[in-house]
Write a protein that holds these residues in place. Structure first.
Motif, PDB file in Angstrom:
ATOM      1  N   SER A 146      24.324  46.234 -37.358  1.00  0.00           N
ATOM      2  CA  SER A 146      25.196  46.891 -36.379  1.00  0.00           C
ATOM      3  C   SER A 146      24.725  48.317 -36.125  1.00  0.00           C
ATOM      4  O   SER A 146      24.104  48.952 -36.996  1.00  0.00           O
ATOM      5  CB  SER A 146      26.644  46.911 -36.873  1.00  0.00           C
TER       6      SER A 146
ATOM      7  N   ALA B 220      24.373  38.031 -30.268  1.00  0.00           N
ATOM      8  CA  ALA B 220      24.460  39.460 -29.989  1.00  0.00           C
ATOM      9  C   ALA B 220      25.866  39.745 -29.497  1.00  0.00           C
ATOM     10  O   ALA B 220      26.405  39.004 -28.666  1.00  0.00           O
ATOM     11  CB  ALA B 220      23.432  39.867 -28.938  1.00  0.00           C
TER      12      ALA B 220
ATOM     13  N   ARG C 160      25.857  33.700 -27.941  1.00  0.00           N
ATOM     14  CA  ARG C 160      25.613  32.955 -29.168  1.00  0.00           C
ATOM     15  C   ARG C 160      24.844  31.679 -28.830  1.00  0.00           C
ATOM     16  O   ARG C 160      25.183  30.978 -27.863  1.00  0.00           O
ATOM     17  CB  ARG C 160      26.941  32.607 -29.827  1.00  0.00           C
TER      18      ARG C 160
ATOM     19  N   GLN D 268      28.843  43.016 -28.456  1.00  0.00           N
ATOM     20  CA  GLN D 268      29.003  44.424 -28.100  1.00  0.00           C
ATOM     21  C   GLN D 268      30.456  44.717 -27.780  1.00  0.00           C
ATOM     22  O   GLN D 268      31.132  43.916 -27.129  1.00  0.00           O
ATOM     23  CB  GLN D 268      28.137  44.773 -26.887  1.00  0.00           C
TER      24      GLN D 268
ATOM     25  N   SER E 140      23.994  53.099 -38.391  1.00  0.00           N
ATOM     26  CA  SER E 140      23.606  51.697 -38.463  1.00  0.00           C
ATOM     27  C   SER E 140      24.005  51.126 -39.807  1.00  0.00           C
ATOM     28  O   SER E 140      24.113  51.849 -40.812  1.00  0.00           O
ATOM     29  CB  SER E 140      22.086  51.540 -38.268  1.00  0.00           C
TER      30      SER E 140
ATOM     31  N   LEU F 132      29.644  38.921 -25.815  1.00  0.00           N
ATOM     32  CA  LEU F 132      28.795  38.301 -26.834  1.00  0.00           C
ATOM     33  C   LEU F 132      27.981  37.176 -26.218  1.00  0.00           C
ATOM     34  O   LEU F 132      28.354  36.593 -25.196  1.00  0.00           O
ATOM     35  CB  LEU F 132      29.606  37.789 -28.024  1.00  0.00           C
TER      36      LEU F 132
ATOM     37  N   ALA G 213      21.524  32.408 -33.502  1.00  0.00           N
ATOM     38  CA  ALA G 213      21.394  33.838 -33.235  1.00  0.00           C
ATOM     39  C   ALA G 213      22.540  34.272 -32.334  1.00  0.00           C
ATOM     40  O   ALA G 213      23.101  33.460 -31.591  1.00  0.00           O
ATOM     41  CB  ALA G 213      20.048  34.148 -32.575  1.00  0.00           C
TER      42      ALA G 213
ATOM     43  N   ASN H 111      31.851  45.530 -36.972  1.00  0.00           N
ATOM     44  CA  ASN H 111      31.837  44.523 -35.911  1.00  0.00           C
ATOM     45  C   ASN H 111      33.217  44.536 -35.277  1.00  0.00           C
ATOM     46  O   ASN H 111      34.130  43.859 -35.717  1.00  0.00           O
ATOM     47  CB  ASN H 111      31.511  43.140 -36.463  1.00  0.00           C
TER      48      ASN H 111
ATOM     49  N   LEU I  13      23.772  42.566 -33.861  1.00  0.00           N
ATOM     50  CA  LEU I  13      22.808  41.472 -33.714  1.00  0.00           C
ATOM     51  C   LEU I  13      22.815  40.657 -34.996  1.00  0.00           C
ATOM     52  O   LEU I  13      22.989  41.213 -36.092  1.00  0.00           O
ATOM     53  CB  LEU I  13      21.400  42.011 -33.454  1.00  0.00           C
TER      54      LEU I  13
ATOM     55  N   MET J 273      23.213  40.265 -40.353  1.00  0.00           N
ATOM     56  CA  MET J 273      23.669  41.011 -39.186  1.00  0.00           C
ATOM     57  C   MET J 273      23.235  42.470 -39.309  1.00  0.00           C
ATOM     58  O   MET J 273      23.107  43.005 -40.414  1.00  0.00           O
ATOM     59  CB  MET J 273      25.194  40.975 -39.056  1.00  0.00           C
TER      60      MET J 273
ATOM     61  N   ASP K  77      27.417  47.798 -31.351  1.00  0.00           N
ATOM     62  CA  ASP K  77      26.496  46.703 -31.064  1.00  0.00           C
ATOM     63  C   ASP K  77      26.190  45.967 -32.362  1.00  0.00           C
ATOM     64  O   ASP K  77      25.975  46.593 -33.411  1.00  0.00           O
ATOM     65  CB  ASP K  77      25.189  47.226 -30.470  1.00  0.00           C
TER      66      ASP K  77
END
Length: 765
Positions: free
Chosen positions: A453, A414, A400, A416, A472, A398, A412, A502, A428, A451, A426
Motif C-alpha cells: 500500500s 489493484a 481483480r 484505490q 508505504s 478496484l 492479482a 487498505n 496492489l 499486498m 493505493d
C-alpha cells in the motif's frame, strides 16, 4: 480447532441440496449422475409441487443418495428414499424432488425468515457450479414450508455467504408418505463462461432432523476433503442448453423509493426531519460471460435487516451481513483472507459501476463508486482500531483478476480510495493457491497473499481525515492445510506493516506479526459411557501475535500482544448436539510497554436441537482470569453467551419465530465487586402470515458499567442503550418488496431519544 469452530463446523456441514421424482412417473434410473432433459418452453412444468406434468414422465431419475450425517457414507435407508429429476429450457433449470418418509407426521418445518433454513428443518438443497472448476457454487435450500435460503459457497475457505438472493421459485406438496417439491432456477442468475467451459456440476442433499439429524447427499463425502465442492457431480445433457442460451441477454431494472421521517429529542433540543430518496439498480447480462451492474443513489438504511440499526447506519454497520446486490455480484472472485474490498466501508454512494467477466480458466471484476462524506475510515494498530470521519467525497475503485489451473489459482488486484484534496490510498496485491493430493490420499492446500500500500491520507488531531506525508506498507499472509482421514492440521502466518492501509477493505490491526494454527485428531464414532458419539475430535490450537517496530508512533518491535495455547475436545452427539471444551493457557498485553498478563481460561460450549419447536439452543461459557484493558490489570471474570431460538406453527398456516440472545461479560475488582460489566440482551419475534409477508418486533437493551475497584482510580461510569422497532414486510415476488418500519432508540441516562418512521418500496422490472 478454535473456540468458535463448533458453530462454524455445523454450518459448514449442513448447507446443501436434494432432488427427486415419483417412481410411478419414472421411466429409467441413472446411477452415474443427474441427467438433464431439454424441453421446449411450452412444456415447462407448473411450479406447484405436484409432479404430474408430462415433462416428469420423460425426465431421467437419479436416486443414488448416501448418508452423510451422522457421518458414515453408507447408502441411504430405503425408507428415506429420495429421487430427483431435472428439465431445462431456454429460461431456467427446473428440479423435481420426491422424498419418502415413514413418519411424515414428524417432518419439521415452519415459516421463517429468508436464509434461516437450517439443520433443524426438513429441507432440500441444490448446489450448482456452472463454471465447473470447483472454486465456487451457488446454492439454495428450500424447507417444506417453502422458505428459501440461498447464497454462494467458496472452496478457498470452504465457507458459505448467505448474502446473495436468487429469484428462486419453489413449491412443496405434503403427501401421506413424505413430500414432493419443484424448484425453478432462472438461467439469468447462473454465471458461466461463454465458450470452452467445463461441464456444469451439481450436488443435492436432503435434511431429515427427526431421523437423528440425518443428512443425505448425492455422493459419499470424504472426511479429509478440502472442500465439499469436491463432491459435486457433472450434470449430463447440458451442452445443448449452454450453446442455446449463452448469447441470450438479460436486463433487470430495480428502482426503489425510500421515505423517512425522523425526530430526535435531547435536553433543550428537538430536531425533526424528512427525507425522500429515489434510487435505481441495473443488472445486465449481454451474454453468458459478461455481467454489468450499476447503482444510482441507493438507500443504505438497511431497513430489512434483523439487527437494530439507527439512522446513519452506514457508519456502524461493519459487522452486518451484506444484502445489497451491487456488492454481491462476483463475491467469489473477490474472495481473499484480507478483503481487497469490504462494502461496509462505503457510507452513502452517489453512484457505482461494475463489470464482471468469466472465461473457462479466468475471471475478473472491476468497479468504481463515488461515496458521500460522513463515513468512517478505519486504521488498525497493534492494540486498537482507530477511526476518523471522512470529511469530503471519495471515489473507491478496484480491479481483480484470477487464473484457474488444475489445482492452481493465481490472482492479482489493484484498489484505490481517492479522497481528492485529502490524499489517497493505493493497494496492489498478488495471491496464489495450490491444491494437491498425494498417492496415499493426503490432501494439501497452500495459500498466500502479498499486498503493498501507498497512503497519503491520515488522521488529524480532531479525528478527521486529512493529507499527510506519503507512507508505504506491506502485507504478507500464508496458510498451509493438511488433511487425511484421521488428521487435520493447519498453520497460518501473517505480517502487517505499521503503515499498511487498505481503506477499501478492513484491517482491524496493523504493525503486527502473527502465527497460528491447530493440530486435530479425528477419532470418528466413539462410545463415552452410555453416550454414543457420532464423532469425536481432539485438537491443540496455538496463536502468537507480536508487534513490529514503528518509529513514527514509538512502537517497539517484538512485543507479545497475545499468546494462546489451547488443547480441547469437540464431539457430535445425538439430537443434533455438539459439545466442546478447551483449556486456554493464554497471555495478553493491554497496551504498548504494558505487562504481559496471565489470562488462563476454561471454555465450554454446546449447541443442540432437542425438540421440533426448539430451532436451536447454543451456549458458551468462559471462566478464568480476564484482562481489563483500561485498567491494565487482570481479575477473575468470564463471559456467558446464550441463544435460544424457538419456532411455533400457528393456525391458518401462520408461524411464530422467537429468538432470544443474552451476552454478559464481567471482571471482578479488588474490592470483591465487579470492576467492569458489559451486558447485551435481544428479543426478536417474527409473525409470518405467509412466505411473503411478516411482522417483526425487535427489542434490545445494552448496558455497561465501570466501578471504582479501590486501586486503579478509574472514573466510574454507566452507559445504557434501548432499541425498539416494528417492521412489516411484504414481497410480491423476488425484487418486489414493500417495507414499513418504525424504530425508537434511547439513551436513558442522558435523556436522549430518536424515533424514525421508514417506508421503502423496491420494484424489479
Amino acid at each position: 480447532m478454535k473456540t468458535s469452530s463448533f458453530p462454524g463446523r455445523v454450518r459448514s456441514l449442513l448447507a446443501a441440496a436434494v432432488l427427486a421424482a415419483d417412481p410411478a412417473l419414472a421411466i429409467e434410473t441413472e446411477p452415474r449422475g443427474l441427467r438433464a432433459l431439454r424441453i421446449a418452453s411450452a412444456d415447462v412444468p407448473a411450479i406447484d409441487g405436484v409432479l404430474d406434468d408430462p415433462a416428469w414422465q420423460r425426465a431421467p431419475v437419479f436416486d443414488g443418495f448416501h448418508k452423510h450425517l451422522p457421518r458414515d457414507g453408507a447408502p441411504a435407508a430405503k425408507a428415506l428414499k429420495t429421487q430427483v429429476q431435472l428439465v431445462v429450457d431456454d429460461d431456467a433449470l427446473v428440479f423435481a424432488i420426491r422424498a419418502w418418509d415413514p413418519a411424515p407426521e414428524r417432518l419439521r418445518s415452519a415459516l421463517a425468515r429468508r436464509d434461516k433454513v437450517d439443520a433443524g428443518q426438513d429441507f432440500i438443497g441444490i448446489w450448482i457450479d456452472p463454471a465447473g472448476h470447483g472454486r465456487a457454487a451457488q446454492f439454495v435450500r428450500v424447507n417444506i414450508a417453502g422458505v428459501v435460503s440461498d447464497g454462494m459457497h467458496r472452496a478457498d475457505d470452504d465457507e458459505s455467504d448467505l448474502g446473495p438472493d436468487f429469484p428462486i421459485d419453489a413449491a412443496v406438496r405434503l403427501l401421506p408418505d413424505g413430500y414432493s417439491m419443484e424448484v425453478r432456477w432462472p438461467l439469468s442468475n447462473l454465471r458461466f463462461p461463454y465458450a470452452g467451459g467445463r461441464n456444469w456440476r451439481v450436488m443435492v442433499e436432503r435434511s431429515i432432523p427427526h431421523a437423528d439429524g440425518t443428512l443425505l447427499a448425492s455422493a459419499p463425502y470424504r472426511v479429509d476433503a478440502l472442500s465439499r465442492l469436491s463432491f459435486l457431480q457433472e450434470i449430463e445433457g447440458m451442452d445443448a442448453t449452454v450453446a442455446a442460451v449463452r448469447d441470450r441477454s438479460f436486463v433487470e431494472w430495480r428502482p426503489e423509493l425510500t421515505m423517512r421521517s425522523a425526530r430526535t429529542a435531547a435536553p433543550g433540543q428537538r430536531v425533526r426531519g424528512r427525507d425522500t430518496q429515489l434510487g435505481l439498480e441495473i443488472n445486465a447480462r449481454p451474454r453468458a460471460d459478461w455481467v454489468f451492474n450499476a447503482t444510482l443513489n441507493p438507500d443504505f438504511s438497511l431497513v430489512e435487516i434483523d439487527e437494530p440499526v439507527a439512522q446513519g447506519a452506514g457508519n456502524i454497520a461493519l459487522s452486518l451481513p451484506e444484502k445489497r446486490g451491487f456488492f454481491l455480484e462476483s463475491a467469489d472472485v473477490l474472495s481473499l483472507p484480507l478483503s481487497a474490498f469490504y462494502s461496509r466501508t462505503v457510507n452513502d454512494p452517489e453512484y457505482g459501476l461494475r463489470a464482471t467477466w468469466r472465461a473457462s480458466n479466468m475471471d475478473a471484476t472491476a468497479m468504481s463508486l463515488s461515496d458521500e462524506p460522513g463515513g468512517l475510515v478505519l486504521r488498525g494498530r497493534p492494540y486498537e482500531t482507530l477511526e476518523a470521519v471522512q470529511a469530503g467525497r471519495s471515489v473507491a475503485s478496484l480491479v481483480r483478476a484470477r487464473w484457474h489451473g488444475e489445482g492452481l489459482l493465481l490472482g492479482a488486484f489493484a484498489a484505490q480510495r481517492d479522497y481528492h484534496r485529502f490524499g489517497r490510498n493505493d493497494v496492489l496485491g498478488l495471491d496464489a493457491q495450490w491444491r494437491g493430493e498425494g498417492e496415499d490420499g493426503v490432501q494439501h492446500q497452500l495459500s498466500s497473499v502479498a499486498m503493498m500500500s501507498r497512503t497519503s491520507t491520515g488522521f488529524g488531531a480532531d479525528a478527521v481525515v486529512g493529507r499527510v506525508p506519503r507512507r508505504s506498507g506491506a502485507y504478507l499472509w500464508k496458510k498451509y492445510l493438511h488433511k487425511t482421514e484421521r488428521w487435520w492440521h493447519e498453520v497460518e502466518l501473517e505480517a502487517i506493516a505499521p503503515s499498511f492501509a487498505n481503506d477499501n477493505g478492513f484491517v482491524p490491526q496493523a504493525g503486527i506479526a502473527r502465527a497460528s494454527g491447530s493440530l486435530n485428531r479425528i477419532l470418528g464414532s466413539q462410545a463415552l459411557g452410555a453416550l454414543e458419539l457420532h464423532e469425536l475430535e481432539t485438537y491443540l490450537g496455538f496463536h502468537e501475535m507480536r508487534t513490529l517496530a514503528d518509529k513514527p508512533t514509538g512502537q517497539a518491535g517484538g512485543e507479545t500482544v497475545e499468546r494462546r495455547l489451547r488443547p480441547g475436545v469437540w464431539m457430535a452427539a445425538p439430537l443434533q448436539t455438539g459439545l466442546w471444551t478447551e483449556l486456554g493457557f493464554d497471555r495478553q498485553r493491554a497496551r504498548p510497554g504494558g505487562r504481559l498478563h496471565d489470562t488462563r481460561v476454561l471454555n465450554l460450549g454446546i449447541e443442540t436441537r432437542p425438540a421440533p419447536w426448539i430451532a436451536r439452543i447454543a451456549a458458551e461459557l468462559a471462566l478464568g482470569r480476564r484482562l481489563d484493558a483500561d485498567a491494565d490489570r487482570v481479575g477473575p471474570g468470564g463471559q456467558a453467551i446464550l441463544d435460544v431460538d424457538l419456532r411455533f406453527p400457528l393456525k391458518r398456516g401462520w408461524s411464530l419465530e422467537l429468538d432470544h440472545h443474552l451476552n454478559r461479560a464481567w471482571i471482578r475488582g479488588t474490592l470483591g465487586t465487579p470492576a467492569f460489566t458489559d451486558t447485551a440482551w435481544r428479543w426478536r419475534a417474527m409473525l409470518h402470515f405467509s412466505p411473503r409477508a411478516s411482522l417483526r418486533l425487535l427489542a434490545q437493551n445494552t448496558w455497561a458499567a465501570r466501578r471504582d475497584d479501590g486501586v486503579t482510580r478509574l472514573e466510574a461510569w454507566n452507559a445504557r442503550e434501548v432499541h425498539r422497532s416494528l417492521l412489516y414486510r411484504y414481497q410480491w415476488q423476488h425484487g418486489r418488496t414493500l417495507s414499513l418500519g418504525v424504530a425508537s432508540d434511547k439513551l436513558p441516562l442522558v435523556e436522549e431519544r430518536s424515533t424514525a418512521l421508514t417506508f421503502k418500496l423496491q420494484w424489479e422490472v
